[in-house]
Design a protein around this motif. Structure first.
Motif, PDB file in Angstrom:
ATOM      1  N   MET A   1      -2.676 -18.893  49.514  1.00  0.00           N
ATOM      2  CA  MET A   1      -2.725 -20.239  49.864  1.00  0.00           C
ATOM      3  C   MET A   1      -3.720 -21.231  49.964  1.00  0.00           C
ATOM      4  O   MET A   1      -4.456 -22.079  49.220  1.00  0.00           O
ATOM      5  CB  MET A   1      -1.374 -21.064  49.959  1.00  0.00           C
ATOM      6  CG  MET A   1       0.124 -20.265  49.357  1.00  0.00           C
ATOM      7  SD  MET A   1       0.333 -20.363  47.832  1.00  0.00           S
ATOM      8  CE  MET A   1      -0.321 -18.447  47.671  1.00  0.00           C
ATOM      9  N   ALA A   2      -3.687 -22.113  51.421  1.00  0.00           N
ATOM     10  CA  ALA A   2      -5.104 -22.187  51.660  1.00  0.00           C
ATOM     11  C   ALA A   2      -6.625 -21.942  51.306  1.00  0.00           C
ATOM     12  O   ALA A   2      -6.847 -22.501  50.615  1.00  0.00           O
ATOM     13  CB  ALA A   2      -5.295 -21.988  53.146  1.00  0.00           C
ATOM     14  N   GLN A   3      -6.503 -20.835  50.925  1.00  0.00           N
ATOM     15  CA  GLN A   3      -8.063 -20.671  49.838  1.00  0.00           C
ATOM     16  C   GLN A   3      -7.577 -20.688  48.916  1.00  0.00           C
ATOM     17  O   GLN A   3      -9.052 -21.032  47.923  1.00  0.00           O
ATOM     18  CB  GLN A   3      -7.954 -19.005  50.428  1.00  0.00           C
ATOM     19  CG  GLN A   3      -9.034 -18.076  49.286  1.00  0.00           C
ATOM     20  CD  GLN A   3      -8.764 -16.667  49.032  1.00  0.00           C
ATOM     21  OE1 GLN A   3      -7.388 -16.232  48.817  1.00  0.00           O
ATOM     22  NE2 GLN A   3     -10.097 -15.507  48.992  1.00  0.00           N
ATOM     23  N   GLY A   4      -7.050 -20.678  48.184  1.00  0.00           N
ATOM     24  CA  GLY A   4      -6.654 -21.575  46.174  1.00  0.00           C
ATOM     25  C   GLY A   4      -6.925 -22.782  46.539  1.00  0.00           C
ATOM     26  O   GLY A   4      -7.649 -23.482  45.545  1.00  0.00           O
ATOM     27  N   GLN A   5      -6.715 -23.563  47.556  1.00  0.00           N
ATOM     28  CA  GLN A   5      -6.609 -25.223  47.620  1.00  0.00           C
ATOM     29  C   GLN A   5      -8.062 -24.980  47.900  1.00  0.00           C
ATOM     30  O   GLN A   5      -8.514 -26.412  48.439  1.00  0.00           O
ATOM     31  CB  GLN A   5      -5.631 -25.661  47.873  1.00  0.00           C
ATOM     32  CG  GLN A   5      -4.252 -25.346  47.539  1.00  0.00           C
ATOM     33  CD  GLN A   5      -3.287 -25.042  48.535  1.00  0.00           C
ATOM     34  OE1 GLN A   5      -3.560 -26.597  49.494  1.00  0.00           O
ATOM     35  NE2 GLN A   5      -2.280 -25.437  48.215  1.00  0.00           N
ATOM     36  N   PHE A   6      -8.983 -24.476  48.699  1.00  0.00           N
ATOM     37  CA  PHE A   6      -9.661 -24.538  49.567  1.00  0.00           C
ATOM     38  C   PHE A   6     -10.142 -25.174  50.623  1.00  0.00           C
ATOM     39  O   PHE A   6     -10.836 -26.075  51.442  1.00  0.00           O
ATOM     40  CB  PHE A   6     -11.230 -25.092  48.564  1.00  0.00           C
ATOM     41  CG  PHE A   6     -12.004 -24.192  47.808  1.00  0.00           C
ATOM     42  CD1 PHE A   6     -12.402 -23.204  47.573  1.00  0.00           C
ATOM     43  CD2 PHE A   6     -10.822 -24.345  46.369  1.00  0.00           C
ATOM     44  CE1 PHE A   6     -12.807 -22.060  46.273  1.00  0.00           C
ATOM     45  CE2 PHE A   6     -11.616 -22.907  44.997  1.00  0.00           C
ATOM     46  CZ  PHE A   6     -12.543 -21.785  45.342  1.00  0.00           C
ATOM     47  N   ASP A   7      -9.464 -24.830  51.024  1.00  0.00           N
ATOM     48  CA  ASP A   7      -8.400 -25.980  52.360  1.00  0.00           C
ATOM     49  C   ASP A   7      -8.731 -24.804  53.653  1.00  0.00           C
ATOM     50  O   ASP A   7      -8.573 -23.947  53.901  1.00  0.00           O
ATOM     51  CB  ASP A   7      -6.758 -26.180  52.580  1.00  0.00           C
ATOM     52  CG  ASP A   7      -6.892 -26.917  53.460  1.00  0.00           C
ATOM     53  OD1 ASP A   7      -7.476 -27.360  54.114  1.00  0.00           O
ATOM     54  OD2 ASP A   7      -5.446 -27.769  53.919  1.00  0.00           O
ATOM     55  N   VAL A   8      -9.947 -24.626  54.037  1.00  0.00           N
ATOM     56  CA  VAL A   8     -10.542 -24.154  55.320  1.00  0.00           C
ATOM     57  C   VAL A   8      -9.954 -24.262  56.364  1.00  0.00           C
ATOM     58  O   VAL A   8      -9.760 -23.368  57.476  1.00  0.00           O
ATOM     59  CB  VAL A   8     -12.123 -23.891  55.231  1.00  0.00           C
ATOM     60  CG1 VAL A   8     -12.865 -22.927  56.777  1.00  0.00           C
ATOM     61  CG2 VAL A   8     -12.965 -23.179  54.005  1.00  0.00           C
ATOM     62  N   VAL A   9      -9.718 -25.464  57.170  1.00  0.00           N
ATOM     63  CA  VAL A   9      -8.959 -26.129  58.243  1.00  0.00           C
ATOM     64  C   VAL A   9      -7.718 -25.549  58.104  1.00  0.00           C
ATOM     65  O   VAL A   9      -7.614 -24.410  59.147  1.00  0.00           O
ATOM     66  CB  VAL A   9      -9.270 -27.919  57.892  1.00  0.00           C
ATOM     67  CG1 VAL A   9      -8.785 -27.821  59.375  1.00  0.00           C
ATOM     68  CG2 VAL A   9     -10.441 -27.964  57.597  1.00  0.00           C
ATOM     69  N   ARG A  10      -6.910 -25.624  57.309  1.00  0.00           N
ATOM     70  CA  ARG A  10      -5.425 -25.135  57.096  1.00  0.00           C
ATOM     71  C   ARG A  10      -5.578 -23.276  57.559  1.00  0.00           C
ATOM     72  O   ARG A  10      -4.813 -22.093  57.895  1.00  0.00           O
ATOM     73  CB  ARG A  10      -4.895 -25.126  55.963  1.00  0.00           C
ATOM     74  CG  ARG A  10      -3.889 -24.391  56.330  1.00  0.00           C
ATOM     75  CD  ARG A  10      -1.857 -24.658  54.600  1.00  0.00           C
ATOM     76  NE  ARG A  10      -1.862 -26.014  55.799  1.00  0.00           N
ATOM     77  CZ  ARG A  10      -1.344 -26.463  54.496  1.00  0.00           C
ATOM     78  NH1 ARG A  10      -0.693 -26.357  53.375  1.00  0.00           N
ATOM     79  NH2 ARG A  10      -1.028 -28.147  54.932  1.00  0.00           N
ATOM     80  N   MET A  11      -6.822 -22.479  56.932  1.00  0.00           N
ATOM     81  CA  MET A  11      -7.116 -20.884  56.797  1.00  0.00           C
ATOM     82  C   MET A  11      -7.084 -20.798  58.332  1.00  0.00           C
ATOM     83  O   MET A  11      -6.824 -19.924  59.273  1.00  0.00           O
ATOM     84  CB  MET A  11      -8.946 -20.795  55.878  1.00  0.00           C
ATOM     85  CG  MET A  11      -7.706 -20.838  54.862  1.00  0.00           C
ATOM     86  SD  MET A  11      -9.318 -20.535  53.416  1.00  0.00           S
ATOM     87  CE  MET A  11      -9.137 -18.516  54.431  1.00  0.00           C
TER      88      MET A  11
END
Length: 253
Positions: free
Chosen positions: A204-214
């Motif tokens: 889900m974080a990848q889909g949102q480009f949320d690298v910090v959460r990844m």
């Protein structure tokens, strides 16, 4: 030496933090550890919720792998026809990329916990079988002869009174490998289809480009892997105290 490990880890994190900030690396490429820590502190309950789900799949798959792996190893050692049929099957199963077969488990079992448990068990079972077969067969022949003179020629008595106790240190060594593999299997299952879990959170974080959460989810995965590994080590120390004492004595020399 044990005190050096946390210090080395902290030093690596500090170097990471300094390098990222000094080079001006964008947050969406490589966040500094401080940003990951802030993300974890901002939503601890959410990360814990997903971590518990992944841990459930991992532990259930690990337990299934241990039970089936020990049973398979005993059958292989006790009955040569089983070895000729089961061994090639296990080798073939281990050579198949688990990501390739994970969608089949989803089709067969749905998107609940069951396919994650099955994939975790499938990945974790191989080292347990291989190591247990070796351990059950590596008992000193003189000890086997002595056991037969005391217990009689029955193979099952020799198995449970001599071979199996002798194999326990090897079993725990293989379990330390298997628990990490089970965690990988659970995450693979979550990558394919899931509504919860750290693997799902990473996707889900990848889909949102949320690298910090990844990175935060990966950090929780690392912590979970370490905790599970040391949990197996704790069980070994509690159940096989003589093995721990022998290892400490060897390290002292």
């Amino acid at each position: 030496m044990r005190a050096l490990a946390p210090g080395a880890g902290l030093l690596a994190l500090a170097a990471w933090e300094v390098a990222v900030r000094a080079l001006g690396v964008p947050l969406y490429l490589l966040p500094p550890p401080s940003a990951v820590a802030v993300a974890l502190a901002a939503e601890p309950v959410m990360f814990l919720h997903h971590a518990v789900y992944t841990a459930q799949a991992t532990l259930a798959g690990f337990a299934l792998a241990v039970a089936l792996g020990v049973a398979a190893a005993i059958l292989i050692v006790q009955f040569s026809p089983v070895e000729r049929t089961l061994y090639p099957f296990l080798v073939t199963l281990n050579s198949i990329p688990k990501v390739a077969v994970a969608p089949l488990f989803i089709v067969w079992m749905g998107t609940g916990l069951e396919p994650k448990v099955s994939i975790a068990a499938m990945i974790a079972i191989f080292p347990i079988v291989i190591d247990m077969v070796h351990a059950l067969r590596s008992v000193d022949p003189d000890m086997i002869d002595l056991g037969r003179s005391v217990c009689g020629p029955k193979g099952m008595k020799i198995l449970w009174r001599i071979r199996f106790p002798h194999s326990l240190p090897t079993l725990f060594a293989s379990m330390k490998v298997a628990i990490s593999l089970a965690l990988i299997g659970a995450v693979v299952g979550e990558f394919v289809a899931a509504k919860r879990g750290l693997g799902y959170l990473i996707l889900m974080a990848q889909g949102q480009f949320d690298v910090v959460r990844m990175f935060a989810a990966i950090a929780v995965l690392c912590a979970a892997g370490l905790a599970l590994f040391y949990l197996v080590g704790l069980a070994e120390r509690l159940l096989l105290p003589w093995q721990t004492a022998r290892r400490a004595a060897s390290a002292g020399h």
